[in-house]
Design a protein around this motif. Structure first.
Motif, mmCIF file in Angstrom:
data_model
loop_
_atom_site.group_PDB
_atom_site.id
_atom_site.type_symbol
_atom_site.label_atom_id
_atom_site.label_comp_id
_atom_site.label_asym_id
_atom_site.label_seq_id
_atom_site.Cartn_x
_atom_site.Cartn_y
_atom_site.Cartn_z
ATOM 1 N N TRP A 58 0.838 -1.201 0.000
ATOM 2 C CA TRP A 58 0.000 0.000 0.000
ATOM 3 C C TRP A 58 0.872 1.250 0.000
ATOM 4 N N ASP A 59 0.495 2.221 -0.851
ATOM 5 C CA ASP A 59 1.281 3.449 -0.954
ATOM 6 C C ASP A 59 0.875 4.494 0.081
ATOM 7 N N GLY A 60 -0.165 4.196 0.867
ATOM 8 C CA GLY A 60 -0.591 5.123 1.905
ATOM 9 C C GLY A 60 -1.653 6.103 1.462
ATOM 10 N N ASP A 61 -1.997 6.098 0.172
ATOM 11 C CA ASP A 61 -2.966 7.062 -0.356
ATOM 12 C C ASP A 61 -4.205 6.416 -0.981
ATOM 13 N N ASP A 62 -4.032 5.287 -1.625
ATOM 14 C CA ASP A 62 -5.131 4.649 -2.360
ATOM 15 C C ASP A 62 -6.130 4.022 -1.378
ATOM 16 N N GLU A 63 -7.243 4.714 -1.151
ATOM 17 C CA GLU A 63 -8.238 4.254 -0.183
ATOM 18 C C GLU A 63 -8.982 3.008 -0.676
ATOM 19 N N ASP A 64 -9.216 2.944 -1.979
ATOM 20 C CA ASP A 64 -9.907 1.770 -2.527
ATOM 21 C C ASP A 64 -9.065 0.514 -2.327
ATOM 22 N N TYR A 65 -7.766 0.671 -2.488
ATOM 23 C CA TYR A 65 -6.865 -0.474 -2.335
ATOM 24 C C TYR A 65 -6.876 -0.979 -0.894
ATOM 25 N N ILE A 66 -6.766 -0.061 0.062
ATOM 26 C CA ILE A 66 -6.723 -0.478 1.470
ATOM 27 C C ILE A 66 -8.078 -0.996 1.925
ATOM 28 N N ASP A 67 -9.155 -0.505 1.329
ATOM 29 C CA ASP A 67 -10.485 -1.054 1.635
ATOM 30 C C ASP A 67 -10.557 -2.524 1.222
#
Length: 252
Positions: free
Chosen positions: A84-93
């Protein structure tokens, strides 16, 4: 107007109670007539040795299989979280969704572990089969409980890495309180909504299981323990809800 409204409510409640009473009476009468002279103990008699072996194997397959699946999900979420790059909310969801699946599988697996343990031991004791099966059931049960605890701990650690504000350790007796205190208001709302949904589902389940246990008790005559157990769970759940609601409403 107020008296008329109250009367309507009372009449509706009375009608519902009477309908339920007569429905239960009719079902009981029909069941009594249909089962008169029927030996249900003989009908439901099973080969105890066969049942013991099947349940022991089923216990091992479900518990170990469930743990493997849950840990695989958790490891997959952990590896994805590291990217995770720390910004992509869809990815972390998506990562958190995978982690939720691991938790769901783990908690469900733990429930099946306890249920199948009790079922297997019941038939193992009656059939007096090999002591090796007792050992297998015990080992699988202990592995299942230890695995569920370890899985929860790993999942909590991963959530804490993704959300540094989260506090608490699974091995801390006050874990749930510390975890809830570290949640923001939106997360607390989700927890409370899920808890209320579970409470409502529990009430429906208890009502259904009580009715089923009551009807079966009149047919199979297995005693009052199942009905009492359901009543204790139902009473505990409702008392906890009412007392908590009262304290929250009148805390000032």
């Amino acid at each position: 107007m107020k008296k008329s409204k109250t009367l309507n409510v009372v009449l509706k409640v009375a009608c519902v109670v009477l309908v339920m009473y007569f429905l239960g009476y009719a079902v009981g009468r029909m069941a009594g007539k249909a089962t008169k002279g029927v030996d249900f103990r003989e009908i439901f008699r099973v080969n105890e040795k066969y049942a013991a072996i099947v349940l022991t194997v089923l216990h091992a397959v479900i518990v170990i299989g469930g743990l493997i699946t849950a840990f695989a999900k958790m490891i997959s979420a952990k590896k994805a979280a590291e990217k995770w790059d720390g910004d992509d909310e869809d990815y972390i969801d998506s990562v958190e969704s995978t982690l939720d699946h691991a938790n769901i599988i783990g908690s469900t697996d733990m429930i099946f572990n306890t249920m199948l343990l009790a079922s297997a031991v019941y038939f193992l004791e009656k059939s007096r089969v090999s002591a090796a099966l007792f050992t297998l059931v015990t080992v699988v049960f202990l592995l299942g409980m230890a695995g569920a605890l370890l899985l929860t701990d790993r999942c909590v650690d991963l959530v804490k890495k993704l959300n540094p504000e989260k506090q608490g350790s699974v091995f801390d007796p006050k874990f749930e309180k510390k975890w809830l205190d570290s949640c923001d208001e939106a997360q607390k709302q989700l927890i409370w909504q899920a808890g209320f949904t579970a409470y409502r589902a529990g009430n429906v389940a208890c009502l259904f299981m009580w009715f089923l246990a009551f009807v079966l008790q009149t047919i199979l005559h297995y005693g009052l323990i199942p009905i009492i157990c359901i009543g204790v769970i139902w009473l505990t759940m409702n008392t906890a809800y009412c007392v908590t609601a009262y304290k929250l409403e009148h805390k000032h």
